[in-house]
Design a protein around this motif. Structure first.
Motif, PDB file in Angstrom:
ATOM      1  N   MET A 196       0.825  -1.191   0.000  1.00  0.00           N
ATOM      2  CA  MET A 196       0.000   0.000   0.000  1.00  0.00           C
ATOM      3  C   MET A 196       0.867   1.252   0.000  1.00  0.00           C
ATOM      4  O   MET A 196       1.926   1.281   0.594  1.00  0.00           O
ATOM      5  N   LYS A 197       0.355   2.254  -0.676  1.00  0.00           N
ATOM      6  CA  LYS A 197       1.129   3.481  -0.842  1.00  0.00           C
ATOM      7  C   LYS A 197       1.063   4.341   0.419  1.00  0.00           C
ATOM      8  O   LYS A 197       0.062   4.317   1.148  1.00  0.00           O
ATOM      9  N   LEU A 236       0.704   7.504   0.516  1.00  0.00           N
ATOM     10  CA  LEU A 236      -0.355   8.507   0.369  1.00  0.00           C
ATOM     11  C   LEU A 236      -1.696   7.977   0.878  1.00  0.00           C
ATOM     12  O   LEU A 236      -2.518   8.739   1.396  1.00  0.00           O
ATOM     13  N   THR A 237      -1.920   6.654   0.755  1.00  0.00           N
ATOM     14  CA  THR A 237      -3.170   6.066   1.248  1.00  0.00           C
ATOM     15  C   THR A 237      -3.332   6.324   2.745  1.00  0.00           C
ATOM     16  O   THR A 237      -4.448   6.559   3.227  1.00  0.00           O
ATOM     17  N   ASN A 256      -2.745   8.812   4.349  1.00  0.00           N
ATOM     18  CA  ASN A 256      -3.280  10.164   4.557  1.00  0.00           C
ATOM     19  C   ASN A 256      -4.804  10.142   4.743  1.00  0.00           C
ATOM     20  O   ASN A 256      -5.389  11.112   5.208  1.00  0.00           O
ATOM     21  N   PHE A 257      -5.426   9.031   4.329  1.00  0.00           N
ATOM     22  CA  PHE A 257      -6.895   8.976   4.320  1.00  0.00           C
ATOM     23  C   PHE A 257      -7.458   7.850   5.197  1.00  0.00           C
ATOM     24  O   PHE A 257      -8.642   7.555   5.126  1.00  0.00           O
ATOM     25  N   LEU A 258      -6.590   7.198   5.991  1.00  0.00           N
ATOM     26  CA  LEU A 258      -7.063   6.076   6.799  1.00  0.00           C
ATOM     27  C   LEU A 258      -6.916   6.374   8.289  1.00  0.00           C
ATOM     28  O   LEU A 258      -6.076   7.172   8.700  1.00  0.00           O
ATOM     29  N   THR A 259      -7.738   5.681   9.068  1.00  0.00           N
ATOM     30  CA  THR A 259      -7.667   5.825  10.517  1.00  0.00           C
ATOM     31  C   THR A 259      -8.038   4.488  11.153  1.00  0.00           C
ATOM     32  O   THR A 259      -8.316   3.526  10.449  1.00  0.00           O
ATOM     33  N   PHE A 272      -0.599  16.716 -10.789  1.00  0.00           N
ATOM     34  CA  PHE A 272      -1.218  16.088  -9.625  1.00  0.00           C
ATOM     35  C   PHE A 272      -0.494  16.485  -8.341  1.00  0.00           C
ATOM     36  O   PHE A 272      -1.113  16.841  -7.344  1.00  0.00           O
ATOM     37  N   ILE A 314      -2.211  18.199  -5.094  1.00  0.00           N
ATOM     38  CA  ILE A 314      -2.482  17.405  -3.887  1.00  0.00           C
ATOM     39  C   ILE A 314      -1.932  18.089  -2.632  1.00  0.00           C
ATOM     40  O   ILE A 314      -2.373  17.787  -1.516  1.00  0.00           O
ATOM     41  N   PRO A 341      -2.416  20.818  -0.893  1.00  0.00           N
ATOM     42  CA  PRO A 341      -3.302  21.261   0.196  1.00  0.00           C
ATOM     43  C   PRO A 341      -4.019  20.129   0.922  1.00  0.00           C
ATOM     44  O   PRO A 341      -4.545  20.336   2.021  1.00  0.00           O
ATOM     45  N   ARG A 342      -4.039  18.926   0.340  1.00  0.00           N
ATOM     46  CA  ARG A 342      -4.738  17.811   1.000  1.00  0.00           C
ATOM     47  C   ARG A 342      -3.822  16.999   1.906  1.00  0.00           C
ATOM     48  O   ARG A 342      -4.291  16.098   2.603  1.00  0.00           O
ATOM     49  N   MET A 347      -1.623  15.919   4.993  1.00  0.00           N
ATOM     50  CA  MET A 347      -1.455  16.199   6.410  1.00  0.00           C
ATOM     51  C   MET A 347       0.058  16.111   6.636  1.00  0.00           C
ATOM     52  O   MET A 347       0.591  15.029   6.888  1.00  0.00           O
ATOM     53  N   LEU A 403       3.847   8.027  -3.684  1.00  0.00           N
ATOM     54  CA  LEU A 403       3.242   7.110  -4.649  1.00  0.00           C
ATOM     55  C   LEU A 403       4.099   5.898  -5.013  1.00  0.00           C
ATOM     56  O   LEU A 403       3.590   4.943  -5.586  1.00  0.00           O
ATOM     57  N   PRO A 454      -7.615  17.848  -5.717  1.00  0.00           N
ATOM     58  CA  PRO A 454      -8.108  16.641  -6.380  1.00  0.00           C
ATOM     59  C   PRO A 454      -9.142  15.901  -5.529  1.00  0.00           C
ATOM     60  O   PRO A 454      -8.926  15.691  -4.341  1.00  0.00           O
ATOM     61  N   ASP A 489      -6.889  14.500 -12.544  1.00  0.00           N
ATOM     62  CA  ASP A 489      -6.109  14.301 -11.314  1.00  0.00           C
ATOM     63  C   ASP A 489      -6.972  13.885 -10.133  1.00  0.00           C
ATOM     64  O   ASP A 489      -6.927  14.505  -9.068  1.00  0.00           O
ATOM     65  N   LEU A 493      -4.926   4.772  -5.490  1.00  0.00           N
ATOM     66  CA  LEU A 493      -4.252   4.558  -4.211  1.00  0.00           C
ATOM     67  C   LEU A 493      -4.155   3.066  -3.897  1.00  0.00           C
ATOM     68  O   LEU A 493      -3.160   2.443  -4.205  1.00  0.00           O
ATOM     69  N   ASP A 494      -5.185   2.492  -3.328  1.00  0.00           N
ATOM     70  CA  ASP A 494      -5.144   1.093  -2.903  1.00  0.00           C
ATOM     71  C   ASP A 494      -6.552   0.566  -2.713  1.00  0.00           C
ATOM     72  O   ASP A 494      -7.503   1.332  -2.684  1.00  0.00           O
ATOM     73  N   SER A 533     -12.522   2.178   8.163  1.00  0.00           N
ATOM     74  CA  SER A 533     -11.120   2.610   8.339  1.00  0.00           C
ATOM     75  C   SER A 533     -10.824   3.940   7.647  1.00  0.00           C
ATOM     76  O   SER A 533      -9.670   4.334   7.524  1.00  0.00           O
ATOM     77  N   ILE A 534     -11.879   4.622   7.178  1.00  0.00           N
ATOM     78  CA  ILE A 534     -11.668   5.855   6.412  1.00  0.00           C
ATOM     79  C   ILE A 534     -11.645   7.071   7.340  1.00  0.00           C
ATOM     80  O   ILE A 534     -12.518   7.220   8.197  1.00  0.00           O
ATOM     81  N   ARG A 535     -10.674   7.951   7.148  1.00  0.00           N
ATOM     82  CA  ARG A 535     -10.575   9.158   7.965  1.00  0.00           C
ATOM     83  C   ARG A 535     -11.823  10.023   7.762  1.00  0.00           C
ATOM     84  O   ARG A 535     -12.242  10.240   6.618  1.00  0.00           O
ATOM     85  N   SER A 544     -13.135  12.778   4.618  1.00  0.00           N
ATOM     86  CA  SER A 544     -12.078  12.830   3.604  1.00  0.00           C
ATOM     87  C   SER A 544     -12.561  12.390   2.221  1.00  0.00           C
ATOM     88  O   SER A 544     -11.810  12.495   1.254  1.00  0.00           O
TER      89      SER A 544
END
Lengths: 144, 255
Positions: free
Chosen positions: A1-2, A4-5, A7-10, A43, A47, A49-50, A52, A110, B48, B77, B114-115, B124-126, B129
Motif C-alpha cells: 500500500m502506498k 499517500l493512502t 493520509n486517508f485512513l484511521t 497532480f 495534492i 493542500p490535502r 497532512m 506514490l 483533487p 487528477d 491509491l489502494d 477505516s476511512i478518515r 475525507s
C-alpha cells in the motif's frame, strides 16, 4: 500500500475516531518496496493542500526514510528552476519539468509501498496487518 | 460509449462478477447529467477529489472511474480508493484498477489509484475525507451469511493451495445477501455517510433495488437534517411499470 493512502485512513474502532491520536496509523515492522510510476507534476501540485504534512513526516521518520522538510513545499518548489530568477511565467504546464523536491515527494507518496507489516493505532494500540500490500482492517467480533 | 475495464483475470467463483447493477453504475456516472454535476462540483481549480468505492468486488466500477476521469470529472487528477470485506476481491480489484489506469495513453494525464483495503464498509476511512462515494451493496433480500467464519474463509486455508467450495459460496453470499428488505448492510453504510463525506462538496452514489423501497430510503436520507438531498439519477430494468434498479445520488447543499 502506498504511503499517500495512509493520509486517508484511521483506526476502524469507533471510539478511536474522535481521538486525535488515532491518526495517522503508525507503520511497524514494515517491509517496503519501491513500485516505480511516472511523475505526475500537475497532480503533485494539486495534492499539496490535502496532505497532512506533519503526520506524513512522522510516518517517514518511523519508516526510517529521509526526513521531509518541516514545512510542505509550494507548487513553485516542485517545478525545476521554479525558484531561480529566471521566471517560469510563459512556460506552459506541459513544458514544466519536476524539480528534485517533486521527485522526492513523488517517491514518498506514490512509489514507496508497504508490502508486509503492521499499522498501529496510536490511541488503542490495535495492530492491523498488511499482507501482500493489502491492509486488513477487519476487527475481531468483540471489537466491532 | 466509454470502454469497460477488463476483468478477465478475476476468478468469479469467489468474487462478484460484473452484472446489470455494475453496468448501471458505469452508465449513470458517465451520463451527461452526472458528469456535468461532478465537473461543476469539483472544479479543476480545487484540490483533487478522492473517490471511494466500498465493496469493489472485481473493481470494474472504480477502474472505470479511474480510467475515465477526464470524461466524468472534466479533470484527470482524481484519487481512487476502494474497500472490500473479501480479501480475494481486494487483490483482484487492485489489478483491475491499476491495469485500467496504466492503459491510459496519456502518461501525464493518468489519475492516481491509491489502494484497495480489506475492511468492513468505510470503517477505516478518515472522517470527512471522501469527495465521491460509490456503493453497489449486497441488496438482495436474503439471509445474511454467518460472519463468525469470516477470518477462516477470508484466506486460502493453511496447508491448502486453493479455497473450498463452501468458502467460495460464503464469499459470494457476502456480495449479494442483504438481510431483511435487502437493507441491513446498506443501512449500516448509510449511517456512516455523513461522517465520511467531505464538508461542502461530498457526494454519494448508492445502488438500490425495488425491494429496498427506494422512496422510503430517499426520505430517510432527507430526514438526516437540513440540506441533505437524495434523488434517483439512474434506473434500469423496467418491470411492469416500475424500475428494478435505482442509483440514488446523496449530497448536502450548504445553507
Amino acid at each position: 500500500m502506498k504511503l499517500l493512502t495512509l493520509n486517508f485512513l484511521t483506526c476502524a474502532i469507533k471510539t478511536c475516531k474522535t481521538n486525535a491520536s488515532s491518526f495517522p496509523l503508525h507503520p511497524r515492522d514494515a517491509e517496503l518496496e519501491i513500485q516505480e510510476a511516472d511523475v505526475n507534476l500537475p497532480f503533485l501540485k494539486n495534492i499539496l493542500p490535502r496532505l497532512m504534512w506533519e503526520e506524513l513526516r512522522t510516518i517517514c521518520k518511523e519508516l526510517g526514510l529521509p526526513d521531509l522538510p518541516p514545512t510542505p513545499p509550494t507548487p513553485t518548489d516542485l517545478i525545476s528552476g521554479g525558484n531561480s530568477t529566471d521566471t517560469t511565467e510563459g512556460r506552459t504546464q506541459a513544458e514544466q519539468e519536476p524539480s528534485q523536491t517533486a521527485k522526492d515527494l513523488h517517491r514518498v507518496l506514490l512509489e514507496t509501498c508497504i508490502q508486509e507489516g503492521k499499522l498501529v493505532c496510536g490511541c488503542c494500540g490495535h495492530e492491523y496487518a498488511v499482507k501482500e500490500g493489502v491492509a486488513n482492517f477487519l476487527l475481531p467480533g468483540h471489537l466491532v | 460509449m466509454l470502454p469497460t475495464p477488463s476483468t478477465s483475470h478475476v476468478c468469479f467463483d469467489r468474487v462478484y462478477e460484473p452484472a446489470e447493477d455494475s453496468y448501471l453504475l458505469l452508465d449513470t456516472l458517465s451520463s451527461s447529467t452526472e458528469s456535468a454535476f461532478l465537473s461543476e462540483r469539483f472544479l479543476q481549480s480545487t484540490a483533487p477529489p478522492l473517490v471511494l468505492e466500498v465493496g469493489v468486488g472485481s473493481g470494474v466500477v472504480l477502474a472505470f472511474v479511474a480510467a475515465n476521469a477526464r470524461s466524468i470529472f472534466g479533470r484527470h487528477d482524481i484519487l481512487t480508493l476502494g474497500t472490500d470485506i473479501n480479501s480475494f476481491a481486494c487483490q483482484a480489484a487492485s489489478q483491475t484498477v491499476s491495469t485500467a489506469v496504466k492503459d491510459e495513453e496519456q502518461h501525464e494525464e493518468r489519475s492516481i489509484f491509491l489502494d484497495i483495503v480489506n475492511g468492513d464498509l468505510a470503517s477505516s476511512i478518515r472522517p470527512h475525507s471522501i469527495d465521491v462515494f460509490i456503493f453497489n451493496p449486497p441488496y438482495v433480500p436474503a439471509e445474511l451469511p454467518d460472519f463468525s467464519r469470516h477470518t477462516d474463509y477470508n484466506a486460502v486455508p493453511e496447508g491448502k493451495t486453493k479455497t473450498s467450495f463452501e468458502q467460495d459460496s460464503y464469499l459470494l453470499e457476502l456480495s449479494y445477501a442483504g438481510g431483511e428488505d435487502g437493507m441491513v448492510v446498506t443501512n449500516r453504510m448509510l449511517e456512516q455517510i455523513p461522517d465520511i463525506l467531505s464538508k461542502g462538496r461530498g457526494v454519494g452514489y448508492v445502488l438500490l433495488c425495488a425491494q429496498n423501497k427506494p422512496d422510503i430510503v430517499k426520505q430517510q436520507i432527507r430526514d438526516w437534517g437540513s440540506g441533505w438531498q437524495a434523488e434517483t439519477v439512474g434506473t434500469s430494468g423496467k418491470k411492469a411499470g416500475w424500475e428494478k434498479l435505482h442509483i440514488v445520488r446523496i449530497w448536502k447543499n450548504d445553507d
